[in-house]
Scaffold this motif. Structure first.
Motif, PDB file in Angstrom:
ATOM      1  N   LEU A   1      -1.025  11.019   7.873  1.00  0.00           N
ATOM      2  CA  LEU A   1      -1.946  10.073   7.237  1.00  0.00           C
ATOM      3  C   LEU A   1      -3.335  10.254   7.819  1.00  0.00           C
ATOM      4  O   LEU A   1      -3.495  10.733   8.942  1.00  0.00           O
TER       5      LEU A   1
ATOM      6  N   ALA B   1      -0.596  -1.866   9.303  1.00  0.00           N
ATOM      7  CA  ALA B   1       0.305  -1.548   8.190  1.00  0.00           C
ATOM      8  C   ALA B   1       1.684  -2.033   8.595  1.00  0.00           C
ATOM      9  O   ALA B   1       2.138  -1.736   9.709  1.00  0.00           O
TER      10      ALA B   1
ATOM     11  N   CYS C   1       0.758   8.013  14.839  1.00  0.00           N
ATOM     12  CA  CYS C   1       0.587   6.631  14.385  1.00  0.00           C
ATOM     13  C   CYS C   1       1.218   5.687  15.406  1.00  0.00           C
ATOM     14  O   CYS C   1       2.372   5.844  15.779  1.00  0.00           O
TER      15      CYS C   1
ATOM     16  N   LEU D   1       2.505  -1.219  12.330  1.00  0.00           N
ATOM     17  CA  LEU D   1       2.002   0.121  12.669  1.00  0.00           C
ATOM     18  C   LEU D   1       0.490   0.213  12.517  1.00  0.00           C
ATOM     19  O   LEU D   1      -0.144  -0.643  11.884  1.00  0.00           O
ATOM     20  N   GLU D   2      -0.043   1.290  13.062  1.00  0.00           N
ATOM     21  CA  GLU D   2      -1.484   1.571  12.980  1.00  0.00           C
ATOM     22  C   GLU D   2      -1.887   1.778  11.515  1.00  0.00           C
ATOM     23  O   GLU D   2      -1.205   2.495  10.773  1.00  0.00           O
ATOM     24  N   TYR D   3      -2.991   1.193  11.118  1.00  0.00           N
ATOM     25  CA  TYR D   3      -3.495   1.248   9.735  1.00  0.00           C
ATOM     26  C   TYR D   3      -4.197   2.576   9.504  1.00  0.00           C
ATOM     27  O   TYR D   3      -5.012   2.997  10.327  1.00  0.00           O
ATOM     28  N   CYS D   4      -3.846   3.274   8.411  1.00  0.00           N
ATOM     29  CA  CYS D   4      -4.442   4.590   8.101  1.00  0.00           C
ATOM     30  C   CYS D   4      -4.956   4.581   6.666  1.00  0.00           C
ATOM     31  O   CYS D   4      -4.266   5.042   5.746  1.00  0.00           O
ATOM     32  N   PRO D   5      -6.174   4.063   6.443  1.00  0.00           N
ATOM     33  CA  PRO D   5      -6.660   3.842   5.075  1.00  0.00           C
ATOM     34  C   PRO D   5      -6.919   5.091   4.255  1.00  0.00           C
ATOM     35  O   PRO D   5      -7.051   4.996   3.043  1.00  0.00           O
TER      36      PRO D   5
ATOM     37  N   GLY E   1      -4.881   7.277   3.551  1.00  0.00           N
ATOM     38  CA  GLY E   1      -3.697   7.674   2.792  1.00  0.00           C
ATOM     39  C   GLY E   1      -3.128   8.999   3.277  1.00  0.00           C
ATOM     40  O   GLY E   1      -3.422   9.455   4.380  1.00  0.00           O
TER      41      GLY E   1
ATOM     42  N   VAL F   1       5.492  -0.658   2.420  1.00  0.00           N
ATOM     43  CA  VAL F   1       4.437  -0.826   3.427  1.00  0.00           C
ATOM     44  C   VAL F   1       3.382  -1.765   2.884  1.00  0.00           C
ATOM     45  O   VAL F   1       2.877  -1.542   1.775  1.00  0.00           O
TER      46      VAL F   1
ATOM     47  N   ILE G   1       0.827  -1.217   0.000  1.00  0.00           N
ATOM     48  CA  ILE G   1       0.000   0.000   0.000  1.00  0.00           C
ATOM     49  C   ILE G   1       0.856   1.260   0.000  1.00  0.00           C
ATOM     50  O   ILE G   1       0.359   2.370   0.010  1.00  0.00           O
TER      51      ILE G   1
ATOM     52  N   ILE H   1       3.325  10.306  11.120  1.00  0.00           N
ATOM     53  CA  ILE H   1       4.244   9.163  10.925  1.00  0.00           C
ATOM     54  C   ILE H   1       5.654   9.676  10.626  1.00  0.00           C
ATOM     55  O   ILE H   1       5.861  10.877  10.508  1.00  0.00           O
TER      56      ILE H   1
HETATM   57  O1  LIG Z   1      -1.872   2.547   6.640  1.00  0.00           O
HETATM   58  C1  LIG Z   1      -0.981   3.073   6.001  1.00  0.00           C
HETATM   59  N1  LIG Z   1      -1.095   3.405   4.699  1.00  0.00           N
HETATM   60  C2  LIG Z   1      -2.218   3.125   3.887  1.00  0.00           C
HETATM   61  C3  LIG Z   1      -3.193   2.196   4.229  1.00  0.00           C
HETATM   62  C4  LIG Z   1      -4.253   1.931   3.339  1.00  0.00           C
HETATM   63  C5  LIG Z   1      -4.361   2.608   2.135  1.00  0.00           C
HETATM   64  C6  LIG Z   1      -3.384   3.571   1.828  1.00  0.00           C
HETATM   65  C7  LIG Z   1      -2.328   3.815   2.693  1.00  0.00           C
HETATM   66  C8  LIG Z   1      -3.470   4.373   0.599  1.00  0.00           C
HETATM   67  N2  LIG Z   1      -4.330   3.782  -0.420  1.00  0.00           N
HETATM   68  C9  LIG Z   1      -5.643   3.378   0.135  1.00  0.00           C
HETATM   69  C10 LIG Z   1      -5.473   2.305   1.173  1.00  0.00           C
HETATM   70  C11 LIG Z   1       0.302   3.408   6.684  1.00  0.00           C
HETATM   71  C12 LIG Z   1       0.375   3.381   8.078  1.00  0.00           C
HETATM   72  C13 LIG Z   1       1.560   3.696   8.721  1.00  0.00           C
HETATM   73  C14 LIG Z   1       2.694   4.039   7.977  1.00  0.00           C
HETATM   74  F1  LIG Z   1       3.848   4.342   8.606  1.00  0.00           F
HETATM   75  C15 LIG Z   1       2.637   4.074   6.587  1.00  0.00           C
HETATM   76  C16 LIG Z   1       1.441   3.755   5.945  1.00  0.00           C
END
Ligand SMILES: O=C(Nc1ccc2c(c1)CNCC2)c1ccc(F)cc1
Length: 307
Positions: free
Chosen positions: A141, A40, A72, A88-92, A94, A27, A19, A151
């Motif tokens: 994020l 993540a 995060c 890490l904590e999920y951050c959908p 973006g 990641v 992602i 982050i």
């Molecule tokens: O969760 C993360 N990114 C993430 C998650 C889901 C989606 C994205 C980014 C972007 N496209 C849509 C779906 C994330 C979390 C912590 C980190 F350090 C870096 C990335």
């Protein structure tokens, strides 16, 4: 026999698609098997990290000392012969960067919601004795509730150098481009040191005052984080200063999570509390923190029983 770097990780997580791919990290989306929670996983190869390895160690140590709703969360660290995995904590939502680009620029009210969260996160990080030092829209994020999570603590250190960056961030939120920009690094540096930037016609007088206070070239003339917390611009429509204290302070042990862990592992609550309180950032820390996150989301504080 080829050492399998993923063996330990796959005991606890189901891995899904990539992602994000940054400078020296990839990641991947994953699911923590015992809690069912999405996470993540930042994957780094120690060989390609090279001189950047100390940065990663610094980030890991800093994140172990930070527990805040706008930072995060780090749940688990796995180091193998060739890899470092940070769970890490999920951050959908973006990156805030993409969000601003998609909307061209934000209206003041929406920018204020985000900027209050940024000030909250930075005030907390400073209260813990750290400066982030790499504040930019790419390092903020958006989670599933449209809240910001800070982050990338790879450049963090002890001195405080974040106020000017927050001025650039606020300008980017409200304008959709940077106050100082130039393809030529030397010209960019000169613009920054001159401290002059364009004021678009849509910025309100209060906005211009605050930007000016944060973008002061002389650090001694710059507004402090303390004065930011109850600054007129941040108070508009809120009437209360920015709250920066953490909702779940470090070391806090939640009774319900301990109960579920002790039942699941057939251990006493006391021994479970002792084990969690070691904060080894291993599977126990990850399971405890993800149970706590489930509770905060109003989900059942339950672990998966193998069917
Ligand atoms: O969760 C993360 N990114 C993430 C998650 C889901 C989606 C994205 C980014 C972007 N496209 C849509 C779906 C994330 C979390 C912590 C980190 F350090 C870096 C990335």
């Amino acid at each position: 026999m080829a050492v399998d770097d993923y063996e330990e990780l796959l005991k606890y997580y189901d891995l899904y698609e990539t992602i994000g791919a940054g400078g020296f990290a990839k990641v991947k989306l994953a699911r923590h098997i015992l809690t069912g929670e999405k996470v993540a996983i930042k994957i780094m190869d120690k060989a390609t990290l090279g001189d950047d390895l100390p940065r990663v160690k610094m980030e890991i140590e800093a994140m172990k000392n930070l527990s805040h709703h706008h930072v995060c969360h780090l749940y688990h660290v796995i180091e193998t012969a060739n890899k470092i995995f940070m769970i890490l904590e999920y951050c959908p939502g973006g990156e805030l960067f993409d969000y601003i680009i998609a909307k061209d620029r934000l209206m003041e009210d929406e920018a204020r919601v985000f900027f209050r969260q940024i000030v909250s996160a930075v005030a907390y990080v400073h209260s813990r004795g750290y400066a982030h030092r790499d504040l930019k829209p790419e390092n903020l994020l958006i989670d599933e509730d449209q809240n910001l999570k800070l982050i990338d603590f790879g450049l963090c250190a002890k001195p405080k150098a974040d106020i000017w960056s927050m001025g650039v961030l606020m300008y980017a939120l409200l304008c959709g481009y940077l106050p100082f920009d130039d393809d030529n690094v030397m010209l960019l540096y000169r613009k920054i040191m001159r401290g002059k930037y364009e004021i678009p016609k849509w910025l309100s007088p209060d906005t211009i005052i605050l930007l000016n206070q944060m973008l002061q070239v002389d650090p001694k003339k710059r507004i402090t984080i303390k004065h930011l917390l109850n600054h007129q611009w941040l108070l508009q429509g809120y009437k209360c200063p920015v709250e920066w204290q953490s909702k779940y302070p470090l070391g806090y042990i939640d009774e319900d999570c301990i109960t579920e862990l002790s039942v699941f592992h057939k251990q006493s609550k006391q021994s479970m509390t002792n084990l969690v309180s070691e904060w080894n950032y291993d599977q126990t820390t990850a399971t405890y923190l993800l149970l706590q996150s489930k509770k905060a989301q109003g989900k059942p504080v339950r672990l998966m029983r193998s069917s």
